[in-house]
Design a protein around this motif. Sequence first.
Motif, PDB file in Angstrom:
ATOM      1  N   TRP A  80       0.850  -1.184   0.000  1.00  0.00           N
ATOM      2  CA  TRP A  80       0.000   0.000   0.000  1.00  0.00           C
ATOM      3  C   TRP A  80       0.893   1.245   0.000  1.00  0.00           C
ATOM      4  O   TRP A  80       1.773   1.390   0.866  1.00  0.00           O
ATOM      5  N   HIS A  81       0.626   2.142  -0.955  1.00  0.00           N
ATOM      6  CA  HIS A  81       1.427   3.349  -1.096  1.00  0.00           C
ATOM      7  C   HIS A  81       0.515   4.588  -1.087  1.00  0.00           C
ATOM      8  O   HIS A  81      -0.540   4.597  -1.719  1.00  0.00           O
ATOM      9  N   THR A  82       0.936   5.615  -0.377  1.00  0.00           N
ATOM     10  CA  THR A  82       0.174   6.857  -0.346  1.00  0.00           C
ATOM     11  C   THR A  82       0.284   7.558  -1.700  1.00  0.00           C
ATOM     12  O   THR A  82       1.114   7.204  -2.546  1.00  0.00           O
ATOM     13  N   GLN A  83      -0.558   8.577  -1.882  1.00  0.00           N
ATOM     14  CA  GLN A  83      -0.497   9.334  -3.135  1.00  0.00           C
ATOM     15  C   GLN A  83       0.874   9.995  -3.299  1.00  0.00           C
ATOM     16  O   GLN A  83       1.346  10.188  -4.422  1.00  0.00           O
ATOM     17  N   ALA A  84       1.529  10.309  -2.188  1.00  0.00           N
ATOM     18  CA  ALA A  84       2.863  10.910  -2.242  1.00  0.00           C
ATOM     19  C   ALA A  84       3.957   9.878  -2.504  1.00  0.00           C
ATOM     20  O   ALA A  84       5.142  10.230  -2.622  1.00  0.00           O
ATOM     21  N   GLY A  85       3.574   8.589  -2.584  1.00  0.00           N
ATOM     22  CA  GLY A  85       4.533   7.556  -2.923  1.00  0.00           C
ATOM     23  C   GLY A  85       5.177   6.865  -1.743  1.00  0.00           C
ATOM     24  O   GLY A  85       6.100   6.058  -1.930  1.00  0.00           O
ATOM     25  N   GLU A  86       4.694   7.108  -0.523  1.00  0.00           N
ATOM     26  CA  GLU A  86       5.274   6.465   0.649  1.00  0.00           C
ATOM     27  C   GLU A  86       4.673   5.081   0.864  1.00  0.00           C
ATOM     28  O   GLU A  86       3.453   4.906   0.782  1.00  0.00           O
ATOM     29  N   HIS A  87       5.511   4.121   1.160  1.00  0.00           N
ATOM     30  CA  HIS A  87       5.104   2.732   1.384  1.00  0.00           C
ATOM     31  C   HIS A  87       4.731   2.588   2.860  1.00  0.00           C
ATOM     32  O   HIS A  87       5.596   2.673   3.738  1.00  0.00           O
ATOM     33  N   THR A 120      -3.740 -10.241   6.166  1.00  0.00           N
ATOM     34  CA  THR A 120      -2.876  -9.739   7.235  1.00  0.00           C
ATOM     35  C   THR A 120      -2.258  -8.434   6.759  1.00  0.00           C
ATOM     36  O   THR A 120      -1.570  -8.398   5.724  1.00  0.00           O
ATOM     37  N   LEU A 121      -2.542  -7.364   7.502  1.00  0.00           N
ATOM     38  CA  LEU A 121      -1.995  -6.045   7.208  1.00  0.00           C
ATOM     39  C   LEU A 121      -0.853  -5.761   8.180  1.00  0.00           C
ATOM     40  O   LEU A 121      -1.025  -5.911   9.397  1.00  0.00           O
ATOM     41  N   THR A 122       0.287  -5.316   7.659  1.00  0.00           N
ATOM     42  CA  THR A 122       1.457  -5.036   8.490  1.00  0.00           C
ATOM     43  C   THR A 122       1.881  -3.585   8.310  1.00  0.00           C
ATOM     44  O   THR A 122       2.052  -3.117   7.179  1.00  0.00           O
ATOM     45  N   ASN A 123       2.052  -2.879   9.413  1.00  0.00           N
ATOM     46  CA  ASN A 123       2.551  -1.508   9.383  1.00  0.00           C
ATOM     47  C   ASN A 123       4.049  -1.523   9.117  1.00  0.00           C
ATOM     48  O   ASN A 123       4.828  -2.011   9.928  1.00  0.00           O
ATOM     49  N   VAL A 124       4.476  -0.994   7.964  1.00  0.00           N
ATOM     50  CA  VAL A 124       5.900  -0.959   7.624  1.00  0.00           C
ATOM     51  C   VAL A 124       6.485   0.441   7.788  1.00  0.00           C
ATOM     52  O   VAL A 124       7.648   0.681   7.420  1.00  0.00           O
ATOM     53  N   ARG A 125       5.723   1.356   8.385  1.00  0.00           N
ATOM     54  CA  ARG A 125       6.265   2.685   8.700  1.00  0.00           C
ATOM     55  C   ARG A 125       7.102   2.616   9.978  1.00  0.00           C
ATOM     56  O   ARG A 125       7.097   1.618  10.702  1.00  0.00           O
ATOM     57  N   THR A 126       7.740   3.740  10.278  1.00  0.00           N
ATOM     58  CA  THR A 126       8.435   3.867  11.559  1.00  0.00           C
ATOM     59  C   THR A 126       7.565   4.565  12.595  1.00  0.00           C
ATOM     60  O   THR A 126       8.014   4.816  13.710  1.00  0.00           O
ATOM     61  N   GLU A 127       6.322   4.871  12.219  1.00  0.00           N
ATOM     62  CA  GLU A 127       5.375   5.518  13.112  1.00  0.00           C
ATOM     63  C   GLU A 127       4.108   4.680  13.184  1.00  0.00           C
ATOM     64  O   GLU A 127       3.821   3.894  12.281  1.00  0.00           O
ATOM     65  N   PRO A 128       3.302   4.844  14.253  1.00  0.00           N
ATOM     66  CA  PRO A 128       2.031   4.111  14.330  1.00  0.00           C
ATOM     67  C   PRO A 128       1.094   4.499  13.193  1.00  0.00           C
ATOM     68  O   PRO A 128       1.135   5.613  12.674  1.00  0.00           O
ATOM     69  N   LEU A 129       0.249   3.544  12.803  1.00  0.00           N
ATOM     70  CA  LEU A 129      -0.839   3.793  11.868  1.00  0.00           C
ATOM     71  C   LEU A 129      -2.154   3.713  12.634  1.00  0.00           C
ATOM     72  O   LEU A 129      -2.340   2.810  13.455  1.00  0.00           O
TER      73      LEU A 129
END
Length: 298
Positions: A124-131, A156-165
Amino acid sequence: MAVNLKITRHDESTLGVGAGDVEIFEYVYRPSMPAFEGPKPYLHPVRTLAGNVVTAYRPHDHRWHKGIQMTASDVSGQNFWGGGTYVRGQGYVDLPNVGTMRHEGFTISEEGPERIRFGERLSWHTQAGEHWVDEVRMFTVRDVDAAAWALDFATTLTNVRTEPLVLGSPTTHGRPLAGYTGLFWRGPRAFTDGDVIAADGLGGPDMMGKPARWLAYVGQHDEVDGASTLLFLDHPGNKNTHWFVRNTPFPAVNPSFAFFDPVELVPADTLDLRYRVVIVDGAWDSGRLQSYVEEHPW
């Protein structure tokens, strides 16, 4: 009932699953659509064993509604649903925040005459291109008999950011009874004003925002004589599911995982969800639906 289930790869964007002589669904995993509609995979057309179509594609009122989709209306302010975003105090606003779900690959784990299972990896990628999210899906076609077939869907959805979703919905942002997010079905226009039946003797449009172990929608077809029923089952392991359901102005069902309460995923945390959708020829009443559920446990 003996049936020959098979997978056919139509091209590099679509595969089909057939039961005997009927293709019971197409899965478009690399869709071509405007960015505003939130490009993501979808199942359409979905058919009964008699060949009757029970999904709608790109209806004029909500172009981003496409058959059956796994999606999310609010992910930390990003919209993976498509269309406008509900903003508290403003209503729906067109924002540059509509994301994309990208197909990364399939795994075919089982293909037999009476059951098919295949997995898919997505990002999943944001409109700004962030994964922001990695997803693993599993589809299982099973329990084919003379009148019905079932699709088990697990994700199964996994948060791959360094911040909470934080995953929410329009209702978590202030719109009453609009808690849609997650697995979403949009029915044919002819199914408008259909019957909503739920577990424990419940039913009707008042099921909006309520919990139930299962919920069914019965619609009448145009062009062909007769009705079809879609039975949606919520897995006991899912937490806090509430149903988003409408029979007017259009038919739609969504077991929402964040109807009233947002779900937070810390970095590397996962959200696991499982559902079953049963596609039926004919109009099943509450008793027959309950019997089916009891005869086909998780």
